[in-house]
Design a protein around this motif. Structure first.
Motif, short mmCIF file in Angstrom:
data_model
loop_
_atom_site.label_atom_id
_atom_site.label_comp_id
_atom_site.label_asym_id
_atom_site.label_seq_id
_atom_site.Cartn_x
_atom_site.Cartn_y
_atom_site.Cartn_z
N GLU A 1 1.13 -1.32 0.12
CA GLU A 1 0.06 -0.43 0.09
C GLU A 1 0.81 1.00 -0.18
O GLU A 1 0.77 2.30 -0.94
CB GLU A 1 -1.23 -0.01 1.82
N HIS A 2 2.09 1.36 0.79
CA HIS A 2 3.02 2.24 0.98
C HIS A 2 3.03 2.36 -0.83
O HIS A 2 3.74 3.25 -1.13
CB HIS A 2 3.79 1.87 1.76
N LYS A 3 3.37 1.73 -1.62
CA LYS A 3 4.35 1.78 -2.53
C LYS A 3 3.58 2.28 -3.38
O LYS A 3 3.92 2.94 -4.12
CB LYS A 3 4.91 0.41 -3.32
N GLN A 4 2.24 1.88 -3.54
CA GLN A 4 1.13 1.87 -4.84
C GLN A 4 0.93 3.35 -4.04
O GLN A 4 0.90 4.59 -5.35
CB GLN A 4 -0.30 1.21 -4.31
N CYS A 5 1.01 4.07 -2.66
CA CYS A 5 1.32 5.54 -2.88
C CYS A 5 2.24 6.35 -3.13
O CYS A 5 2.18 7.62 -3.99
CB CYS A 5 1.03 6.10 -1.44
N ARG A 6 3.02 5.39 -3.37
CA ARG A 6 4.22 6.60 -3.89
C ARG A 6 4.48 6.42 -4.85
O ARG A 6 5.29 7.57 -5.97
CB ARG A 6 5.85 5.82 -3.37
N VAL A 7 3.78 5.85 -6.12
CA VAL A 7 4.30 5.49 -7.37
C VAL A 7 2.98 5.51 -7.89
O VAL A 7 3.02 6.08 -9.22
CB VAL A 7 4.87 3.95 -8.12
N LYS A 8 1.52 5.40 -8.03
CA LYS A 8 0.19 5.62 -8.55
C LYS A 8 -0.26 6.04 -7.50
O LYS A 8 -0.24 7.46 -7.67
CB LYS A 8 -0.19 4.30 -9.04
N ALA A 9 -2.09 5.38 -6.89
CA ALA A 9 -2.79 6.31 -6.52
C ALA A 9 -3.16 5.70 -5.77
O ALA A 9 -3.23 4.17 -5.33
CB ALA A 9 -3.63 7.15 -7.24
N ALA A 10 -3.25 5.67 -3.85
CA ALA A 10 -4.47 4.84 -3.37
C ALA A 10 -4.98 5.83 -2.59
O ALA A 10 -4.91 7.33 -2.24
CB ALA A 10 -3.21 4.38 -1.72
N LEU A 11 -6.72 5.50 -1.84
CA LEU A 11 -7.65 5.63 -1.04
C LEU A 11 -7.83 5.79 0.18
O LEU A 11 -7.08 4.21 0.40
CB LEU A 11 -8.76 5.40 -2.11
N PHE A 12 -7.42 6.42 0.88
CA PHE A 12 -7.56 6.23 2.86
C PHE A 12 -8.85 6.88 3.21
O PHE A 12 -9.28 8.01 2.09
CB PHE A 12 -6.35 7.50 3.34
N ASP A 13 -9.82 6.82 4.03
CA ASP A 13 -10.82 6.85 4.51
C ASP A 13 -10.40 7.88 5.35
O ASP A 13 -9.71 7.43 6.82
CB ASP A 13 -11.12 5.95 4.94
N VAL A 14 -10.20 8.32 5.61
CA VAL A 14 -9.85 9.88 7.23
C VAL A 14 -11.33 10.64 7.27
O VAL A 14 -10.70 11.58 8.33
CB VAL A 14 -8.75 11.04 6.35
N SER A 15 -12.35 9.99 7.37
CA SER A 15 -13.68 9.94 7.96
C SER A 15 -13.53 10.54 9.66
O SER A 15 -14.40 11.63 10.13
CB SER A 15 -14.87 9.03 7.48
N HIS A 16 -12.72 9.94 9.81
CA HIS A 16 -12.35 9.93 12.04
C HIS A 16 -12.55 11.14 11.79
O HIS A 16 -12.54 11.95 13.74
CB HIS A 16 -11.69 8.74 12.46
#
Length: 365
Positions: A40-55
């Motif tokens: 997931e870390h690499k996905q965000c650095r290279v492409k895109a990642a979706l995070f829930d920050v609704s809290h």
């Protein structure tokens, strides 16, 4: 009896995607998905990642001169914040410590504020008690989703062309698949990306549309933490707290020149003194020489055995390819290149003070 953890509007989606759910600040949140934290870390650095920050706490401020009134609580220059702009900031206490960090946006007819999940119970009453004539409303009917990474513009822009026009720390309201969303070009990973406030009823549908893009995958709290650490971004409760000043935390860049000079915010005397004379300790990057990460609480010593400070955040940095940490050391030992020892399980492990961030921040200026 303790309260049961709360669930965000995306809870069912996390379960559907195989998220490993944990209690985080009173919320059931995914720490990782089947891809794993490293992936997931690499996905965000290279492409895109979706995070829930609704809290996180989403707050609307309405009234006259909201920006000026915020300046009585924060060292930031909010009075002159232009419509459509966002600014990082923090509440300070009377001793110059950081009460919480936050993002403030000028949305035109109101200000939009996002505060940390664990401190909403402190921050919202603090604003209600001290922002005279300002209506302070926490909104509970919206999710907050972060799409982060070098491909984030493509992921969000294909569904919302207006998102492509935003630069770093800009915000707008636009439709995504028929839902009115607040889209802000910012985030806490060191990568380009967006935080998007979505009506609760539309949150899962729109998140699935983002995830349908070939370059976007879900990511959890584990990757969010390793990403922000590599980017040299402070985590409240670890790297900054009620006792640490913004100057000790190397956050003087977040206090605009006018505010540094004029003061007029809680703790200004200490902060202005540290700006003039330098703080006794400083937050620095620390790179252990071995493979073992140095976790929060590890003692930092000089090569001669004197205690210099403590690690506040530490883990393996997947992009760096080795362990990385942040911590406070005595100011006279804070220069990059300084050799130190980390006391891990009773043994001195060699390390070096390094400049932050560990990876280049890739914001769209």
């Amino acid at each position: 009896m303790t309260d049961a953890p709360k669930r965000t509007p995306l809870y069912d989606l996390h379960v559907e995607l195989g998220g490993k759910m944990v209690d985080f600040a009173g919320w059931e949140m995914p720490v990782q998905y089947p891809m794993g934290i490293m992936g997931e870390h690499k996905q965000c650095r290279v492409k895109a990642a979706l995070f829930d920050v609704s809290h996180m706490g989403q707050v609307i401020l309405r009234g006259e001169n909201v920006g000026e009134k915020l300046e009585t609580l924060c060292p930031q220059a909010y009075a002159g914040l232009k419509e459509g702009k966002a600014r990082y900031g923090f509440f300070t206490n009377e001793n110059g410590g950081i009460m919480d960090d936050l993002i403030v946006s000028n949305a035109g007819d109101h200000y939009f504020v996002v505060v940390n999940a664990a401190l909403r119970h402190q921050d919202i009453p603090h604003m209600q008690a001290n922002l005279d004539g300002v209506e302070v409303t926490e909104i509970f009917d919206r999710a907050l989703v972060a799409v982060q990474g070098p491909k984030a513009e493509d992921v969000v822009g294909e569904l919302c062309p207006a998102a492509r026009d935003l630069k770093f720390m800009e915000t707008t309201v636009a439709e995504i698949d028929g839902a009115e969303c607040r889209i802000s070009r910012l985030g806490y990973t060191g990568e380009d990306g967006y935080e998007i406030s979505i009506p609760e009823a539309d949150a899962i549908r729109i998140s699935k549309l983002f995830l349908a893009h070939d370059d976007c995958e879900p990511a959890g709290l584990g990757a969010r933490d390793s990403l922000r650490l590599e980017a040299g971004l402070c985590l409240y409760g670890n790297d900054i707290d009620q006792s640490t000043s913004p100057i000790e935390a190397s956050l003087s860049w977040a206090i605009q020149k006018r505010r540094k000079e004029e003061g007029g915010f809680p703790g200004a005397a200490r902060i202005q003194k540290e700006l003039a004379e330098g703080p006794a300790k400083k937050l620095v990057g620390i790179k252990p020489e071995g493979r073992a990460p140095a976790r929060q609480g590890v003692e930092v010593q000089s090569e001669g055995g004197d205690t210099l400070g403590t690690i506040t955040s530490g883990s393996f940095g997947p992009t760096v390819g080795g362990p990385v940490a942040m911590g406070y050391v005595a100011a006279d030992h804070a220069a990059p290149g300084t050799k130190v020892n980390l006391i891990i399980r009773g043994k001195a492990q060699p390390a070096e003070i390094t400049a932050l961030p560990f990876v280049t921040q890739n914001y769209k200026r």
